[in-house]
Design a protein around this motif. Structure first.
Motif, PDB file in Angstrom:
ATOM      1  N   THR A   1     -26.163  25.294  30.620  1.00 55.90           N
ATOM      2  CA  THR A   1     -26.724  26.243  29.666  1.00 55.90           C
ATOM      3  C   THR A   1     -27.955  25.628  29.033  1.00 55.90           C
ATOM      4  O   THR A   1     -27.997  24.420  28.812  1.00 55.90           O
ATOM      5  CB  THR A   1     -25.701  26.616  28.575  1.00 55.90           C
ATOM      6  OG1 THR A   1     -26.347  27.401  27.563  1.00 55.90           O
ATOM      7  CG2 THR A   1     -25.080  25.404  27.918  1.00 55.90           C
TER       8      THR A   1
ATOM      9  N   ASN B   1     -27.570  27.897  24.864  1.00 53.85           N
ATOM     10  CA  ASN B   1     -26.385  27.702  24.037  1.00 53.85           C
ATOM     11  C   ASN B   1     -25.943  26.248  23.886  1.00 53.85           C
ATOM     12  O   ASN B   1     -24.951  25.973  23.221  1.00 53.85           O
ATOM     13  CB  ASN B   1     -25.226  28.525  24.612  1.00 53.85           C
ATOM     14  CG  ASN B   1     -25.463  30.006  24.435  1.00 53.85           C
ATOM     15  OD1 ASN B   1     -25.449  30.523  23.325  1.00 53.85           O
ATOM     16  ND2 ASN B   1     -25.700  30.700  25.531  1.00 53.85           N
TER      17      ASN B   1
ATOM     18  N   MET C   1     -20.458  31.506  22.594  1.00 57.36           N
ATOM     19  CA  MET C   1     -21.881  31.243  22.792  1.00 57.36           C
ATOM     20  C   MET C   1     -22.670  32.429  22.267  1.00 57.36           C
ATOM     21  O   MET C   1     -22.463  33.550  22.724  1.00 57.36           O
ATOM     22  CB  MET C   1     -22.169  30.997  24.273  1.00 57.36           C
ATOM     23  CG  MET C   1     -21.468  29.752  24.805  1.00 57.36           C
ATOM     24  SD  MET C   1     -21.830  29.393  26.528  1.00 57.36           S
ATOM     25  CE  MET C   1     -20.963  30.725  27.340  1.00 57.36           C
TER      26      MET C   1
END
Length: 148
Positions: free
Chosen positions: A19, A22, A61
């Protein structure tokens, strides 16, 4: 399918979440029991052993993005020792021992995280006032149909 883990003292399962949007949120907000660390591709955390021999992790998230995941497993013998033959990546990660062995990140699964949190299973994104949970997502008209 395989068998569930019979003795979680002899198995550690890590989840790497690739990611960008996030990563900071996860590193700053995950329960300390997850032992979250930053990786070259995102965040790695220790999954929680369940009583039934499976492992789990719950992640919130706030930002929508394509999220990819890899699972890394360490097994230990009766003396608490591990070795290269007792490490299993699904499918790959450059983290720690796996990176030293020449692996690179390769996702086992991916999904398009839209930031829709349907806490009360009513088919709508939003809060579940019965449990006092707060919607972790910023308002997004395309994904947050009940406007909270």
């Amino acid at each position: 399918g395989g068998q569930a883990v019979a003795d979680d003292d002899k198995t550690v399962v890590l989840l790497e979440v690739a990611t960008t949007s996030n990563a900071d949120f996860l590193l700053n907000n995950l329960d300390s029991a997850y032992n979250a660390e930053e990786t070259d591709d995102g965040v790695i955390l220790t999954m929680t052993p369940e009583a039934d021999g499976n492992f789990s992790a719950v992640l919130e998230m706030p930002d929508p993005e394509l999220v990819e995941m890899a699972v890394l497993m360490y097994t230990f013998d009766g003396n608490g020792e591990t070795s290269e033959q007792r490490r299993f990546p699904f499918y790959g990660s450059s983290f720690g021992d796996f990176g030293e062995a020449g692996f690179e990140f390769s996702a086992m699964a991916q999904f398009n995280h839209s930031c829709c949190v349907d806490y009360d299973s009513d088919g709508l994104c939003g809060n579940d006032s019965g449990n006092g949970r707060v919607d972790p997502c910023p308002f997004d008209f395309d994904n947050d149909f009940d406007n909270d």
